[in-house]
Motif scaffolding. Structure first.
Motif, mmCIF file in Angstrom:
data_model
loop_
_atom_site.group_PDB
_atom_site.id
_atom_site.type_symbol
_atom_site.label_atom_id
_atom_site.label_comp_id
_atom_site.label_asym_id
_atom_site.label_seq_id
_atom_site.Cartn_x
_atom_site.Cartn_y
_atom_site.Cartn_z
ATOM 1 N N UNK A 56 0.822 -1.206 0.000
ATOM 2 C CA UNK A 56 0.000 0.000 0.000
ATOM 3 C C UNK A 56 0.861 1.262 0.000
ATOM 4 N N UNK A 57 0.225 2.422 -0.021
ATOM 5 C CA UNK A 57 0.953 3.686 -0.134
ATOM 6 C C UNK A 57 1.842 3.949 1.074
ATOM 7 N N UNK A 58 1.512 3.324 2.204
ATOM 8 C CA UNK A 58 2.340 3.501 3.399
ATOM 9 C C UNK A 58 3.506 2.544 3.476
ATOM 10 N N UNK A 59 3.602 1.638 2.496
ATOM 11 C CA UNK A 59 4.707 0.693 2.470
ATOM 12 C C UNK A 59 4.430 -0.646 3.121
ATOM 13 N N UNK A 60 3.224 -0.816 3.694
ATOM 14 C CA UNK A 60 2.891 -2.100 4.315
ATOM 15 C C UNK A 60 2.560 -3.138 3.246
ATOM 16 N N UNK A 61 2.945 -4.372 3.518
ATOM 17 C CA UNK A 61 2.662 -5.482 2.610
ATOM 18 C C UNK A 61 1.435 -6.248 3.103
ATOM 19 N N UNK A 62 0.578 -6.599 2.160
ATOM 20 C CA UNK A 62 -0.606 -7.403 2.446
ATOM 21 C C UNK A 62 -0.530 -8.644 1.553
ATOM 22 N N UNK A 63 -0.151 -9.765 2.155
ATOM 23 C CA UNK A 63 0.137 -10.987 1.411
ATOM 24 C C UNK A 63 -0.972 -12.007 1.613
ATOM 25 N N UNK A 64 -1.265 -12.757 0.560
ATOM 26 C CA UNK A 64 -2.253 -13.829 0.678
ATOM 27 C C UNK A 64 -1.738 -15.083 -0.010
ATOM 28 N N UNK A 65 -1.962 -16.217 0.647
ATOM 29 C CA UNK A 65 -1.568 -17.521 0.120
ATOM 30 C C UNK A 65 -2.808 -18.408 -0.007
ATOM 31 N N UNK A 66 -2.855 -19.179 -1.072
ATOM 32 C CA UNK A 66 -3.858 -20.224 -1.235
ATOM 33 C C UNK A 66 -3.227 -21.569 -0.899
ATOM 34 N N UNK A 67 -4.047 -22.478 -0.383
ATOM 35 C CA UNK A 67 -3.585 -23.847 -0.192
ATOM 36 C C UNK A 67 -3.910 -24.653 -1.450
ATOM 37 N N UNK A 68 -2.942 -25.416 -1.926
ATOM 38 C CA UNK A 68 -3.112 -26.250 -3.106
ATOM 39 C C UNK A 68 -2.780 -27.694 -2.770
ATOM 40 N N UNK A 69 -3.531 -28.596 -3.371
ATOM 41 C CA UNK A 69 -3.225 -30.011 -3.255
ATOM 42 C C UNK A 69 -3.741 -30.717 -4.502
ATOM 43 N N UNK A 70 -2.965 -31.635 -5.019
ATOM 44 C CA UNK A 70 -3.342 -32.404 -6.217
ATOM 45 C C UNK A 70 -3.771 -31.510 -7.375
ATOM 46 N N UNK A 71 -3.075 -30.390 -7.542
ATOM 47 C CA UNK A 71 -3.300 -29.536 -8.692
ATOM 48 C C UNK A 71 -4.489 -28.605 -8.636
ATOM 49 N N UNK A 72 -5.093 -28.418 -7.463
ATOM 50 C CA UNK A 72 -6.249 -27.523 -7.342
ATOM 51 C C UNK A 72 -6.174 -26.745 -6.034
ATOM 52 N N UNK A 73 -6.680 -25.503 -6.025
ATOM 53 C CA UNK A 73 -6.660 -24.697 -4.803
ATOM 54 C C UNK A 73 -7.814 -25.035 -3.866
ATOM 55 N N UNK A 74 -7.615 -24.723 -2.607
ATOM 56 C CA UNK A 74 -8.662 -24.876 -1.603
ATOM 57 C C UNK A 74 -9.481 -23.587 -1.571
ATOM 58 N N UNK A 75 -10.773 -23.693 -1.747
ATOM 59 C CA UNK A 75 -11.639 -22.523 -1.831
ATOM 60 C C UNK A 75 -11.855 -21.900 -0.453
#
Length: 277
Positions: A134-153
């Motif tokens: 963001x403009x203040x320099x903070x990072x907002x990270x998101x990860x998905x879980x994947x298994x057997x070639x597909x993401x977890x919803x």
């Protein structure tokens, strides 16, 4: 994953004339469906599961909660037993650091297995989806879980880190033991086309006849509809699914998750515009 339906009391409505022609409302006249998610249990089930989750937490988890102070937040998802949110209202979870933001998040998770309940194998299921600064320099990270070639919803990890490397919060309700759950899950028997048809039928519409092409992890149609493979975690266990975006006529524009083993509806919401693939 199936939906319940109401029933009228006997005799409350006059009998229909079997010879009368069927009348269907135009798409614009049909009632718009609200939001539904099979992962949301009843209040009674939620309280019961929350009690079981708290009972499983040992002294180490209680010590962690206490370490955050009276303004600490540790909100645990009763379904997964992992945190929906860990934060402090009056400060940060960690001090300043020169480490990369992703490392700061993962180091904190590794340091507190008593509350996050994630092994190294679990952490390997996480794929970085987005790192927004963001403009203040903070990072907002998101990860998905994947298994057997597909993401977890709908499950994964979200971390917020300041410009100085202080950890603001971790959220996401990740699912522990995902690989093992996937190995025991039901097999897929519903195709992408079948999922799209089921989604349109669920809202009283019909999937448009249009060209389609197979893409990585799913299928896209010429009108913008899509179906992509996902996993869907419910109180009953892990299910293979299709995340769909369907324009079923008029204002009937919905996102669904369709159970890929039964064709039943796991989730729906109204969607004004197509989301990114």
């Amino acid at each position: 994953m199936t939906m319940g339906s109401g029933a009228n009391a006997a005799g409350s409505l006059p009998k229909a004339d079997p010879d009368a022609p069927a009348v269907q409302a135009e798409p614009s006249q049909r009632e718009t469906k609200g939001f539904y998610d099979a992962r949301t249990p009843s209040a009674r089930a939620t309280y019961a599961q929350a009690a079981k989750t708290m009972a499983k937490e040992g002294a180490a988890a209680e010590k962690f909660r206490d370490s955050l102070g009276p303004q600490g937040i540790v909100s645990v998802d009763p379904a997964t037993g992992t945190p929906k949110q860990v934060a402090k209202l009056n400060g940060f979870l960690t001090g300043p650091s020169s480490k990369p933001p992703a490392r700061i998040v993962f180091d904190y998770i590794r340091a507190h297995p008593e509350i996050f309940r994630l092994t190294e194998n679990d952490l390997r299921t996480l794929r970085l989806r987005k790192d927004y600064r963001d403009v203040g320099g903070s990072h907002h990270l998101s990860w998905e879980q994947w298994v057997n070639g597909a993401p977890l919803f709908g499950n994964g990890i979200v971390g917020h880190v300041t410009k100085r490397g202080e950890l603001i919060a971790i959220m996401g309700s990740p699912v522990p033991g995902l690989a093992g759950l996937a190995a025991r899950a039901r097999s897929t028997s519903v195709s992408a086309d079948g999922a799209r048809t089921a989604a349109a039928r669920d809202v009283g519409g019909k999937a448009a006849a249009t060209s389609a092409k197979t893409v990585a992890n799913g299928k896209k149609w010429g009108n913008g509809d899509y179906a992509k493979r996902v996993w869907f975690y419910t109180p009953a266990g892990l299910r293979p699914g299709w995340a769909t975006y369907t324009q079923a006529g008029g204002t009937l524009i919905y996102s669904h998750v369709i159970d890929a083993s039964t064709g039943s509806v796991g989730r729906w919401s109204t969607t004004p515009t197509a989301t990114a693939w």
